[in-house]
Design an enzyme around this catalytic site. Sequence first.
Site, PDB file in Angstrom:
ATOM      1  N   HIS A 140      -2.941  -1.545   3.443  1.00 52.55           N
ATOM      2  CA  HIS A 140      -2.647  -2.897   2.983  1.00 52.55           C
ATOM      3  C   HIS A 140      -3.900  -3.467   2.324  1.00 52.55           C
ATOM      4  CE1 HIS A 140      -0.584  -6.776   3.012  1.00 52.55           C
ATOM      5  NE2 HIS A 140      -1.725  -7.314   3.406  1.00 52.55           N
ATOM      6  N   ASP A 176       3.056  -5.408   8.683  1.00 45.65           N
ATOM      7  CA  ASP A 176       1.595  -5.578   8.648  1.00 45.65           C
ATOM      8  C   ASP A 176       1.046  -6.057   9.975  1.00 45.65           C
ATOM      9  OD1 ASP A 176       1.956  -6.915   5.310  1.00 45.65           O
ATOM     10  OD2 ASP A 176       1.826  -4.857   6.006  1.00 45.65           O
TER      11      ASP A 176
HETATM   12  N1  LIG Z   1       8.414  -2.208   9.264  1.00 45.42           N
HETATM   13  C1  LIG Z   1       7.400  -2.174   8.372  1.00 45.42           C
HETATM   14  N2  LIG Z   1       7.640  -1.867   7.084  1.00 45.42           N
HETATM   15  C2  LIG Z   1       6.616  -1.842   6.201  1.00 45.42           C
HETATM   16  C3  LIG Z   1       5.308  -2.168   6.605  1.00 45.42           C
HETATM   17  C4  LIG Z   1       5.085  -2.475   7.985  1.00 45.42           C
HETATM   18  O1  LIG Z   1       3.924  -2.745   8.417  1.00 45.42           O
HETATM   19  N3  LIG Z   1       6.148  -2.457   8.827  1.00 45.42           N
HETATM   20  N4  LIG Z   1       4.284  -2.227   5.642  1.00 45.42           N
HETATM   21  C5  LIG Z   1       4.793  -2.425   4.302  1.00 45.42           C
HETATM   22  C6  LIG Z   1       3.796  -2.478   3.203  1.00 45.42           C
HETATM   23  N5  LIG Z   1       3.674  -3.874   2.817  1.00 45.42           N
HETATM   24  C7  LIG Z   1       2.427  -4.396   2.955  1.00 45.42           C
HETATM   25  O2  LIG Z   1       1.442  -3.680   3.275  1.00 45.42           O
HETATM   26  C8  LIG Z   1       4.794  -4.625   2.381  1.00 45.42           C
HETATM   27  C9  LIG Z   1       5.614  -4.103   1.376  1.00 45.42           C
HETATM   28  C10 LIG Z   1       6.729  -4.827   0.958  1.00 45.42           C
HETATM   29  C11 LIG Z   1       7.040  -6.045   1.519  1.00 45.42           C
HETATM   30  C12 LIG Z   1       8.257  -6.758   1.055  1.00 45.42           C
HETATM   31  O3  LIG Z   1       8.401  -7.953   1.247  1.00 45.42           O
HETATM   32  N6  LIG Z   1       9.185  -5.986   0.436  1.00 45.42           N
HETATM   33  C13 LIG Z   1      10.493  -6.540  -0.007  1.00 45.42           C
HETATM   34  C14 LIG Z   1      10.848  -5.999  -1.381  1.00 45.42           C
HETATM   35  C15 LIG Z   1       9.706  -6.190  -2.355  1.00 45.42           C
HETATM   36  C16 LIG Z   1       9.952  -5.316  -3.613  1.00 45.42           C
HETATM   37  O4  LIG Z   1      10.785  -4.378  -3.544  1.00 45.42           O
HETATM   38  O5  LIG Z   1       9.264  -5.590  -4.613  1.00 45.42           O
HETATM   39  C17 LIG Z   1      11.588  -6.025   0.921  1.00 45.42           C
HETATM   40  O6  LIG Z   1      11.418  -4.903   1.503  1.00 45.42           O
HETATM   41  O7  LIG Z   1      12.619  -6.717   0.990  1.00 45.42           O
HETATM   42  C18 LIG Z   1       6.209  -6.575   2.504  1.00 45.42           C
HETATM   43  C19 LIG Z   1       5.079  -5.860   2.937  1.00 45.42           C
HETATM   44  C20 LIG Z   1       5.807  -1.382   3.958  1.00 45.42           C
HETATM   45  N7  LIG Z   1       6.869  -1.494   4.900  1.00 45.42           N
HETATM   46  N1  LIG Z   2       1.857  -4.743   0.924  1.00 44.43           N
HETATM   47  C1  LIG Z   2       1.746  -3.388   0.483  1.00 44.43           C
HETATM   48  C2  LIG Z   2       0.763  -3.268  -0.641  1.00 44.43           C
HETATM   49  O1  LIG Z   2       0.514  -4.214  -1.378  1.00 44.43           O
HETATM   50  N2  LIG Z   2       0.204  -2.064  -0.776  1.00 44.43           N
HETATM   51  C3  LIG Z   2      -0.747  -1.796  -1.825  1.00 44.43           C
HETATM   52  O2  LIG Z   2      -0.090  -1.205  -2.935  1.00 44.43           O
HETATM   53  C4  LIG Z   2      -1.086  -0.490  -3.679  1.00 44.43           C
HETATM   54  C5  LIG Z   2      -0.512   0.834  -4.057  1.00 44.43           C
HETATM   55  O3  LIG Z   2      -1.385   1.450  -4.969  1.00 44.43           O
HETATM   56  P1  LIG Z   2      -1.138   2.984  -5.372  1.00 44.43           P
HETATM   57  O4  LIG Z   2       0.318   3.119  -5.724  1.00 44.43           O
HETATM   58  O5  LIG Z   2      -2.045   3.177  -6.557  1.00 44.43           O
HETATM   59  O6  LIG Z   2      -1.525   3.826  -4.186  1.00 44.43           O
HETATM   60  C6  LIG Z   2      -2.312  -0.341  -2.757  1.00 44.43           C
HETATM   61  O7  LIG Z   2      -3.365  -1.185  -3.197  1.00 44.43           O
HETATM   62  C7  LIG Z   2      -1.804  -0.796  -1.410  1.00 44.43           C
HETATM   63  O8  LIG Z   2      -2.802  -1.402  -0.614  1.00 44.43           O
END
Ligand SMILES: Nc1nc2c(c(=O)[nH]1)N[C@@H](CN(C=O)c1ccc(C(=O)N[C@@H](CCC(=O)O)C(=O)O)cc1)CN2
Ligand SMILES: NCC(=O)N[C@@H]1O[C@H](COP(=O)([O-])[O-])[C@@H](O)[C@H]1O
EC number: 2.1.2.2
Length: 224
Positions: A140, A176
């Site tokens: 993240h 997260d």
């Molecule tokens: N259960 C979990 N799922 C995910 C986690 C986690 O910790 N627990 N980490 C995320 C990664 N992430 C941030 O690091 C993150 C990615 C996406 C979203 C989000 O709101 N996604 C939306 C759609 C957004 C899109 O498609 O552009 C959704 O899923 O409805 C929040 C945090 C990965 N998954």
């Molecule tokens: N909340 C999730 C999120 O924002 N993740 C971020 O998406 C990028 C993916 O880069 P990459 O496709 O070049 O690895 C990374 O910077 C990661 O931390």
Amino acid sequence: MTSNRAVVTATPSFISPILPSNFMQEATGGDRPLKLGILASGSGSNFEAIAEAIASGELNAQIQVVIYNNPGAKVCDRARRWNVPAVFHDHRQYKRRQLDAQIVATLQEYDVEWVIMAGWMRIVTEVLIDQFPNRVLNIHPSLLPSFRGARAVEDALQARVKITGCTVHIAALEVDSGPILMQAAVPVMPDDTPETLHARIQVEEHRIYPRAIALAAQQAKNSP
Ligand SMILES: Nc1nc2c(c(=O)[nH]1)N[C@@H](CN(C=O)c1ccc(C(=O)N[C@@H](CCC(=O)O)C(=O)O)cc1)CN2
Ligand SMILES: NCC(=O)N[C@@H]1O[C@H](COP(=O)([O-])[O-])[C@@H](O)[C@H]1O
């Protein structure tokens, strides 16, 4: 429901100072490589950093498969260059748990042990997490617990913080919020844009993710 699977195969950090220098070799068992499955939605630079760490011998692992959810995601090209199978699951074709069931089936088909979310932009459910307890990792682009969610870099800029960074953690159902494995800090410059700040963060992401994977494997090995 047809799955939009496309299988593509073709040709080719902030370590804590208390860890010993041979930590990486020791951490990954020194023998049998970790079997990784990568989940990625976009560019795939973290996938490539992990592939490079494996190729250099820094990480004793092999990438069994890359799963992506956006057609044309650049990670697919990177997987092809690294001779890693890439499987497309279109999140628009499924409800959330159905998508996760498709992903689990692919991960099992490719004999994956560790699920590495590397820019995976979908919230995963218990359908996936329960199949890989404490073995789903995420990176993240902030110093959690600050700036959770999909817009962490923009949120840090808007908050005018002077320091931000990146976090590798074990994924829990609550987004997260899982146990933190490793973090790295970067300065926020006065003239930063989301792009310039993200680029600075990603340098650290690429350094710590392979090391965090090795740390997670070491911790799993030490706590039966
Ligand atoms: N259960 C979990 N799922 C995910 C986690 C986690 O910790 N627990 N980490 C995320 C990664 N992430 C941030 O690091 C993150 C990615 C996406 C979203 C989000 O709101 N996604 C939306 C759609 C957004 C899109 O498609 O552009 C959704 O899923 O409805 C929040 C945090 C990965 N998954
Ligand atoms: N909340 C999730 C999120 O924002 N993740 C971020 O998406 C990028 C993916 O880069 P990459 O496709 O070049 O690895 C990374 O910077 C990661 O931390």
